[in-house]
Scaffold this motif. Sequence first.
Motif, mmCIF file in Angstrom:
data_model
loop_
_atom_site.group_PDB
_atom_site.id
_atom_site.type_symbol
_atom_site.label_atom_id
_atom_site.label_comp_id
_atom_site.label_asym_id
_atom_site.label_seq_id
_atom_site.Cartn_x
_atom_site.Cartn_y
_atom_site.Cartn_z
ATOM 1 N N LYS A 2 0.845 -1.196 0.000
ATOM 2 C CA LYS A 2 0.000 0.000 0.000
ATOM 3 C C LYS A 2 0.882 1.248 0.000
ATOM 4 C CE LYS A 2 -3.977 -2.148 1.225
ATOM 5 N NZ LYS A 2 -5.174 -2.274 0.433
ATOM 6 N N VAL A 3 0.345 2.296 -0.560
ATOM 7 C CA VAL A 3 1.040 3.588 -0.589
ATOM 8 C C VAL A 3 0.023 4.688 -0.278
ATOM 9 C CG1 VAL A 3 2.694 2.789 -2.349
ATOM 10 C CG2 VAL A 3 0.605 3.959 -3.060
ATOM 11 N N LYS A 75 -0.576 5.177 9.833
ATOM 12 C CA LYS A 75 -1.472 4.133 9.305
ATOM 13 C C LYS A 75 -0.752 3.332 8.214
ATOM 14 C CE LYS A 75 -6.139 4.468 7.841
ATOM 15 N NZ LYS A 75 -7.087 5.514 7.481
ATOM 16 N N LEU A 76 0.029 4.039 7.391
ATOM 17 C CA LEU A 76 0.727 3.359 6.288
ATOM 18 C C LEU A 76 1.718 2.325 6.802
ATOM 19 C CD1 LEU A 76 1.130 3.277 3.175
ATOM 20 C CD2 LEU A 76 3.071 4.808 3.513
ATOM 21 N N ILE A 77 2.508 2.672 7.823
ATOM 22 C CA ILE A 77 3.488 1.669 8.282
ATOM 23 C C ILE A 77 2.785 0.505 8.980
ATOM 24 C CG2 ILE A 77 5.541 3.145 8.302
ATOM 25 C CD1 ILE A 77 5.410 3.174 11.354
ATOM 26 N N GLU A 78 1.602 0.806 9.533
ATOM 27 C CA GLU A 78 0.825 -0.285 10.147
ATOM 28 C C GLU A 78 0.318 -1.257 9.087
ATOM 29 O OE1 GLU A 78 -0.936 2.139 13.791
ATOM 30 O OE2 GLU A 78 -2.480 1.119 12.596
ATOM 31 N N VAL A 79 -0.328 -0.708 8.041
ATOM 32 C CA VAL A 79 -0.908 -1.614 7.032
ATOM 33 C C VAL A 79 0.179 -2.359 6.253
ATOM 34 C CG1 VAL A 79 -3.099 -0.387 6.752
ATOM 35 C CG2 VAL A 79 -1.234 0.143 5.214
ATOM 36 N N ASN A 80 1.357 -1.729 6.101
ATOM 37 C CA ASN A 80 2.443 -2.413 5.383
ATOM 38 C C ASN A 80 3.328 -3.236 6.315
ATOM 39 O OD1 ASN A 80 1.713 -1.584 2.845
ATOM 40 N ND2 ASN A 80 3.114 0.148 2.781
ATOM 41 N N ASN A 81 2.974 -3.205 7.591
ATOM 42 C CA ASN A 81 3.692 -4.006 8.567
ATOM 43 C C ASN A 81 5.195 -3.730 8.563
ATOM 44 O OD1 ASN A 81 3.640 -5.787 10.617
ATOM 45 N ND2 ASN A 81 3.319 -7.624 9.360
ATOM 46 N N ILE A 82 5.555 -2.449 8.608
ATOM 47 C CA ILE A 82 6.971 -2.057 8.552
ATOM 48 C C ILE A 82 7.556 -2.099 9.961
ATOM 49 C CG2 ILE A 82 8.622 -0.214 7.991
ATOM 50 C CD1 ILE A 82 7.211 -1.459 5.537
ATOM 51 N N ILE A 84 11.241 -2.397 10.410
ATOM 52 C CA ILE A 84 12.382 -1.497 10.214
ATOM 53 C C ILE A 84 12.426 -1.115 8.736
ATOM 54 C CG2 ILE A 84 14.060 -3.416 10.006
ATOM 55 C CD1 ILE A 84 15.951 -1.281 11.557
ATOM 56 N N GLY A 85 12.398 0.168 8.475
ATOM 57 C CA GLY A 85 12.383 0.564 7.074
ATOM 58 C C GLY A 85 12.321 2.060 6.889
ATOM 59 N N ASN A 86 12.269 2.451 5.617
ATOM 60 C CA ASN A 86 12.269 3.862 5.256
ATOM 61 C C ASN A 86 10.927 4.245 4.658
ATOM 62 O OD1 ASN A 86 14.982 3.740 5.930
ATOM 63 N ND2 ASN A 86 15.600 3.355 3.810
ATOM 64 N N ILE A 87 10.459 5.427 5.014
ATOM 65 C CA ILE A 87 9.195 5.933 4.488
ATOM 66 C C ILE A 87 9.533 7.188 3.701
ATOM 67 C CG2 ILE A 87 6.888 6.838 5.061
ATOM 68 C CD1 ILE A 87 8.787 4.444 7.357
ATOM 69 N N TYR A 88 9.255 7.128 2.411
ATOM 70 C CA TYR A 88 9.586 8.211 1.489
ATOM 71 C C TYR A 88 8.320 8.982 1.171
ATOM 72 C CZ TYR A 88 11.227 10.413 -2.821
ATOM 73 O OH TYR A 88 11.544 11.330 -3.791
ATOM 74 N N MET A 89 8.321 10.296 1.358
ATOM 75 C CA MET A 89 7.143 11.102 1.004
ATOM 76 C C MET A 89 7.533 12.180 0.012
ATOM 77 S SD MET A 89 6.667 12.683 4.817
ATOM 78 C CE MET A 89 7.978 12.262 5.954
ATOM 79 N N GLN A 90 6.631 12.453 -0.896
ATOM 80 C CA GLN A 90 6.917 13.416 -1.965
ATOM 81 C C GLN A 90 5.693 14.267 -2.271
ATOM 82 O OE1 GLN A 90 9.316 12.128 -5.241
ATOM 83 N NE2 GLN A 90 7.947 13.004 -6.752
ATOM 84 N N THR A 117 6.745 2.894 1.343
ATOM 85 C CA THR A 117 7.589 2.315 2.394
ATOM 86 C C THR A 117 8.507 1.248 1.788
ATOM 87 O OG1 THR A 117 5.946 0.597 2.820
ATOM 88 C CG2 THR A 117 5.805 2.572 4.171
ATOM 89 N N THR A 118 9.700 1.129 2.358
ATOM 90 C CA THR A 118 10.560 -0.007 1.982
ATOM 91 C C THR A 118 11.167 -0.584 3.255
ATOM 92 O OG1 THR A 118 12.209 1.682 1.468
ATOM 93 C CG2 THR A 118 11.388 0.420 -0.384
ATOM 94 N N ILE A 119 11.241 -1.896 3.282
ATOM 95 C CA ILE A 119 11.857 -2.558 4.442
ATOM 96 C C ILE A 119 13.371 -2.527 4.234
ATOM 97 C CG2 ILE A 119 12.108 -4.775 5.646
ATOM 98 C CD1 ILE A 119 9.157 -5.318 4.714
ATOM 99 N N VAL A 120 14.087 -1.869 5.145
ATOM 100 C CA VAL A 120 15.554 -1.788 5.025
ATOM 101 C C VAL A 120 16.171 -2.040 6.393
ATOM 102 C CG1 VAL A 120 17.512 -0.378 4.270
ATOM 103 C CG2 VAL A 120 15.261 0.038 3.272
ATOM 104 N N PRO A 121 16.765 -3.227 6.584
ATOM 105 C CA PRO A 121 17.402 -3.505 7.879
ATOM 106 C C PRO A 121 18.638 -2.633 8.089
ATOM 107 C CG PRO A 121 17.205 -5.490 6.518
ATOM 108 C CD PRO A 121 16.898 -4.329 5.643
#
Length: 286
Positions: A2-3, A75-82, A84-90, A117-121
């Motif tokens: 989701k985005v 809400k976005l990191i919840e639905v994407n189950n993040i 550890i990761g990066n959230i990019y907004m534009q 969102t991207t999962i990045v350890p």
Amino acid sequence: MKVIWNNEIVERSEVKIDMEDRGYQFADGIYDVVRAYNGEFFTLNEHVDRLFSSAEKIDLVLPFTKEELKQLLTKLIEVNNIDIGNIYMQLTRGIGIPRNHSYPDPELVPSVFTATTTIVPRDQEKMDRGMSAFTVPDMRWLRCDIKSISLLGNIMAKHEAHKKGGDEAILHRDGVVTECSSSNVWMIKDNTIYTHPDGNLVLPGVTKIMLLKVAREAGLSVKEEAFTIEDLKKADEVFASSTTMEAMPITFIDGNPVGQGKRGSVVERLQQLYVDAVEEQCGKIR
Ligand SMILES: Cc1ncc(COP(=O)(O)O)c(C=O)c1O
């Protein structure tokens, strides 16, 4: 995955960006990147503040309040189950038809917002080992304090460094070091930590602000003062800082070792202080 597209959370495949979007046409937009640890944002307020400040600097009208944006991102990191990761907004200045350099009336042309969102350890091994950098002339514009999506100068510099086998480009204007292509840069000489002061030549890094704070609280000697390539070559330690890299040692510059050519003790201390700050907000890093 989701985005966020404008004020809604949708499937990525549903997003349609118009070919006349001013972000696509003119790079007329801004962005920010925030990191989550243990499913919790770190320094979200600071990143949202900077996005709003970048918007204000280019007279871009935001479609939400800071509170609404924070709720949407949470809400976005919840639905994407993040975890550890990066959230990019534009944000771009919207769809301007017909194409015209002048800003359109924001009442008629709303800005366009997306977030992914991207999962990045965490790359602990790289943070221990460090990376190599090459010095490259800073050919960017004179408003590097704005987190603009127009990144051609940054990516050309990084490409120069990559062509030589380096990880990052250290930028300089007539020999004065500004920042790296996607991070702030620091040097340590005789136990004093130096980084370029904020202003129009560097991005006011959120990681930089946090590192300055924890370093000062720990009683380390810190100076927000510009330094030269010559200083850099004689430095005891050098490192880069960014949301995604944290405090990353730079152990080789232009093919020559910095100090002993491995991570130094001051950088290691700063890395630990930064982790402590993350854990204070997000809990023990798993
Ligand atoms: C040019 C530049 N400087 C500095 C930074 C570091 O900023 P922050 O610590 O807020 O991630 C970045 C991050 O993307 C950057 O692109």
